[in-house]
Design an enzyme around this catalytic site. Structure first.
Site, PDB file in Angstrom:
ATOM      1  CG  HIS A 117      35.003  56.123  99.277  1.00 46.41           C
ATOM      2  ND1 HIS A 117      35.957  56.015 100.266  1.00 46.41           N
ATOM      3  CD2 HIS A 117      33.943  56.721  99.859  1.00 46.41           C
ATOM      4  CE1 HIS A 117      35.484  56.523 101.397  1.00 46.41           C
ATOM      5  NE2 HIS A 117      34.260  56.945 101.170  1.00 46.41           N
TER       6      HIS A 117
ATOM      7  CG  ASP B 119      41.606  48.014  95.763  1.00 46.93           C
ATOM      8  OD1 ASP B 119      40.735  47.141  95.639  1.00 46.93           O
ATOM      9  OD2 ASP B 119      42.052  48.379  96.874  1.00 46.93           O
TER      10      ASP B 119
ATOM     11  NE  ARG C 186      41.998  60.287 107.519  1.00 45.74           N
ATOM     12  CZ  ARG C 186      41.315  60.194 106.401  1.00 45.74           C
ATOM     13  NH1 ARG C 186      41.237  59.044 105.779  1.00 45.74           N
ATOM     14  NH2 ARG C 186      40.701  61.247 105.887  1.00 45.74           N
TER      15      ARG C 186
ATOM     16  CB  CYS D 265      33.546  63.599  71.833  1.00 45.75           C
ATOM     17  SG  CYS D 265      33.542  63.968  73.609  1.00 45.75           S
TER      18      CYS D 265
ATOM     19  CD  GLN E 148      35.679  53.520 104.463  1.00 42.96           C
ATOM     20  OE1 GLN E 148      36.367  52.809 105.177  1.00 42.96           O
ATOM     21  NE2 GLN E 148      35.377  54.752 104.786  1.00 42.96           N
TER      22      GLN E 148
ATOM     23  CB  SER F 230      40.979  54.635 111.647  1.00 42.65           C
ATOM     24  OG  SER F 230      40.401  55.642 110.830  1.00 42.65           O
TER      25      SER F 230
ATOM     26  CB  CYS G  24      36.258  61.558  75.264  1.00 39.68           C
ATOM     27  SG  CYS G  24      34.954  60.680  74.365  1.00 39.68           S
TER      28      CYS G  24
END
Length: 235
Positions: free
Chosen positions: A119, A104, A35, A150, A101, A188, A148
């Site tokens: 997250h 990575d 943001r 499958c 949050q 924030s 996959c």
């Protein structure tokens, strides 16, 4: 007394610390936040949230994966001084948990053990048909929609917009409530669940962010400064 000296004094005074981090923790590693004026939303535009939504995934997985692979491949990124300091603090026995949050995986890459990724993470993926697990390199090296063996579509274990938070979120809440010092950094605090978590906490609260947040008034210490600068001065 400088801000980082005040923070150091709070850290030295307790062995029961929880860290809650947002996108600003990983920006020094070269990962865009969402943001800020240079963040992902400003680059992509107002459709960025939709392009990371469960609705988009299930209706147009090919274009979602195109967006995802172009913007969420952090496999070459490395931990920065913030991740490394938190790992050191955990090894000292002072930091009980990292709640992040970010998706990575840089806290784990740094060596931290007790990490709650509320997250999700790019490093875990599963087949929607048979639930077979795949790593990030398989996803980002695949063509079009990853499949996959499958034949099922593989989905990243990332919480998309419109999806509920994982069960570990309840564990994260309990850890925060039990902490004596909560350090919130790089967020924030304008969106859930970050704002709710801060409102729940009633003990010593530190908020570190480049800009002011709506909950600075609740904090024992507010630091509006660069995270790298603050953390490189901590012992």
């Amino acid at each position: 007394m400088k801000d980082f000296e005040k923070l150091q004094k709070l850290i030295d005074g307790t062995d029961n610390i929880v860290f809650f981090g947002g996108a600003g923790v990983s920006t020094p590693s070269g990962i865009k936040d969402f943001r800020s004026k240079d963040g992902l939303y400003s680059v992509i535009g107002k459709n960025a949230e939709y392009m990371l939504s469960s609705e988009f995934f299930y209706t147009d997985p090919r274009n979602l994966y195109s967006f995802y692979k172009n913007n969420m491949n952090f496999t070459d990124k490395q931990p920065n001084i913030i991740h490394k300091y938190l790992t050191k603090l955990e090894r000292k026995g002072k930091l009980k948990a990292i709640i992040t949050q970010n998706i990575d995986g840089l806290h784990q890459k740094s060596g931290s053990k007790n990490v709650f990724e509320i997250h999700g993470t790019i490093n875990e993926n599963h087949c929607l048909k048979c639930n077979r697990k795949y790593n990030a390199s398989y996803i980002f090296s695949s063509k079009d929609v990853p499949k996959c063996t499958c034949g099922g579509i593989i989905k990243p274990n990332v919480v998309l917009y419109g999806e509920r938070l994982p069960d570990i979120f309840d564990d994260a809440i309990n850890l925060i409530l039990q902490a004596d010092l909560l350090i919130v950094a790089g967020t924030s605090l304008k969106v859930e669940p970050a704002s709710s978590l801060v409102k729940l906490f009633k003990k010593k609260l530190v908020i570190i962010n480049n800009e002011k947040t709506p909950y600075d008034f609740l904090a024992t210490l507010v630091i509006n400064n660069d995270l790298e600068y603050i953390f490189k001065n901590l012992k």
